[in-house]
Scaffold this motif. Sequence first.
Motif, mmCIF file in Angstrom:
data_model
loop_
_atom_site.group_PDB
_atom_site.id
_atom_site.type_symbol
_atom_site.label_atom_id
_atom_site.label_comp_id
_atom_site.label_asym_id
_atom_site.label_seq_id
_atom_site.Cartn_x
_atom_site.Cartn_y
_atom_site.Cartn_z
ATOM 1 N N ASP A 42 0.828 -1.211 0.000
ATOM 2 C CA ASP A 42 0.000 0.000 0.000
ATOM 3 C C ASP A 42 0.862 1.261 0.000
ATOM 4 O O ASP A 42 0.551 2.244 -0.686
ATOM 5 N N LYS A 43 1.959 1.239 0.762
ATOM 6 C CA LYS A 43 2.844 2.399 0.850
ATOM 7 C C LYS A 43 3.481 2.714 -0.503
ATOM 8 O O LYS A 43 3.470 3.865 -0.963
ATOM 9 N N LEU A 44 4.022 1.690 -1.155
ATOM 10 C CA LEU A 44 4.712 1.903 -2.427
ATOM 11 C C LEU A 44 3.741 2.301 -3.530
ATOM 12 O O LEU A 44 4.019 3.216 -4.321
ATOM 13 N N PHE A 45 2.599 1.651 -3.590
ATOM 14 C CA PHE A 45 1.638 1.992 -4.629
ATOM 15 C C PHE A 45 1.020 3.360 -4.390
ATOM 16 O O PHE A 45 0.681 4.069 -5.346
ATOM 17 N N ALA A 46 0.883 3.764 -3.139
ATOM 18 C CA ALA A 46 0.324 5.087 -2.840
ATOM 19 C C ALA A 46 1.196 6.194 -3.402
ATOM 20 O O ALA A 46 0.698 7.152 -4.007
ATOM 21 N N VAL A 47 2.507 6.082 -3.205
ATOM 22 C CA VAL A 47 3.425 7.139 -3.638
ATOM 23 C C VAL A 47 3.813 6.991 -5.108
ATOM 24 O O VAL A 47 3.867 7.986 -5.845
ATOM 25 N N ASN A 48 4.067 5.773 -5.554
ATOM 26 C CA ASN A 48 4.621 5.554 -6.889
ATOM 27 C C ASN A 48 3.583 5.454 -7.999
ATOM 28 O O ASN A 48 3.930 5.602 -9.175
ATOM 29 N N ALA A 49 2.343 5.180 -7.657
ATOM 30 C CA ALA A 49 1.317 5.025 -8.689
ATOM 31 C C ALA A 49 0.087 5.894 -8.430
ATOM 32 O O ALA A 49 -0.345 6.636 -9.310
ATOM 33 N N ARG A 50 -0.481 5.808 -7.204
ATOM 34 C CA ARG A 50 -1.708 6.573 -6.957
ATOM 35 C C ARG A 50 -1.478 8.079 -7.013
ATOM 36 O O ARG A 50 -2.254 8.813 -7.654
ATOM 37 N N ALA A 51 -0.421 8.563 -6.369
ATOM 38 C CA ALA A 51 -0.157 10.003 -6.363
ATOM 39 C C ALA A 51 0.074 10.541 -7.777
ATOM 40 O O ALA A 51 -0.512 11.566 -8.151
ATOM 41 N N PRO A 52 0.908 9.899 -8.604
ATOM 42 C CA PRO A 52 1.052 10.383 -9.978
ATOM 43 C C PRO A 52 -0.270 10.370 -10.743
ATOM 44 O O PRO A 52 -0.548 11.287 -11.523
ATOM 45 N N PHE A 53 -1.082 9.329 -10.542
ATOM 46 C CA PHE A 53 -2.384 9.275 -11.203
ATOM 47 C C PHE A 53 -3.229 10.496 -10.832
ATOM 48 O O PHE A 53 -3.819 11.161 -11.705
#
Length: 259
Positions: free
Chosen positions: A109-120
């Motif tokens: 959740d931490k990695l996907f939050a910063v690396n994918a969700r935030a850019p989206f």
Amino acid sequence: MTTPFGQSLLGKAVLITGGFQGLGLEIARHAKANGASRIVLAGRDKGKAERARAEIAGAELVFGELSDPKVPARLMAEALAGGPLDGLVNAAGITDRASFLDGTPALWDKLFAVNARAPFLLMSGLITHLRARGAPGSIVNIQSMNAHCGAADLAIYSASKGALQTLTRNAANAHVADRIRVNGINMGWAATEGEQQMQARTLGKGESWAETAGAVRPLGRLLEASEVARLAIYLLSDLSGLQTGTSTDLEQWVVGAPP
């Protein structure tokens, strides 16, 4: 700073995440050198922010933790409060290690939050803004060579960067008729500030790890942040023409080539 592109960003306003240090700050340096009229830097460390503002004269600062799902929209709103934007560089990212044997839901959740969700969410905000203005724009996402597969201890990180690579192509395809270009850079191994912390201290490889790692590379060194920054400026600028939906591999090996 010498630059091959002259004033390629003249009159353009850009938002750069991870802009207080490392690659983000290096991209900001090149944006300034290439005539950007307005540079907004996003980050979370106030001490590093002041050093960045002292170096990038006139830079505006917005603060927030990208792992918070509410922050990306707020950062975009604060950046737009100061005037319209023409470009976005998603340079912020985290590289925590985890394999299939030790990865956890929390780290996923931490990695996907910063690396994918935030850019989206940031891309969504800029695209909405540009469409409302009827204006063209350019987005550059800093991805990773690990998106192709990744080392065993980078399973979750690699997946998050693979997601960002797909989002890059999806956004490019969806908004090409809006004249909004979206491209990515699959960044190879570089001695950025974050990687220095990870390799030298977290993994205990010592302060000279970059020289040791670079010595066995084809060119005898690691990738340099300035090389990534120059490519980012090219993709942000009109020099890259109608280029969109691409993910450029920037490393010393060719994907698919025999070892």
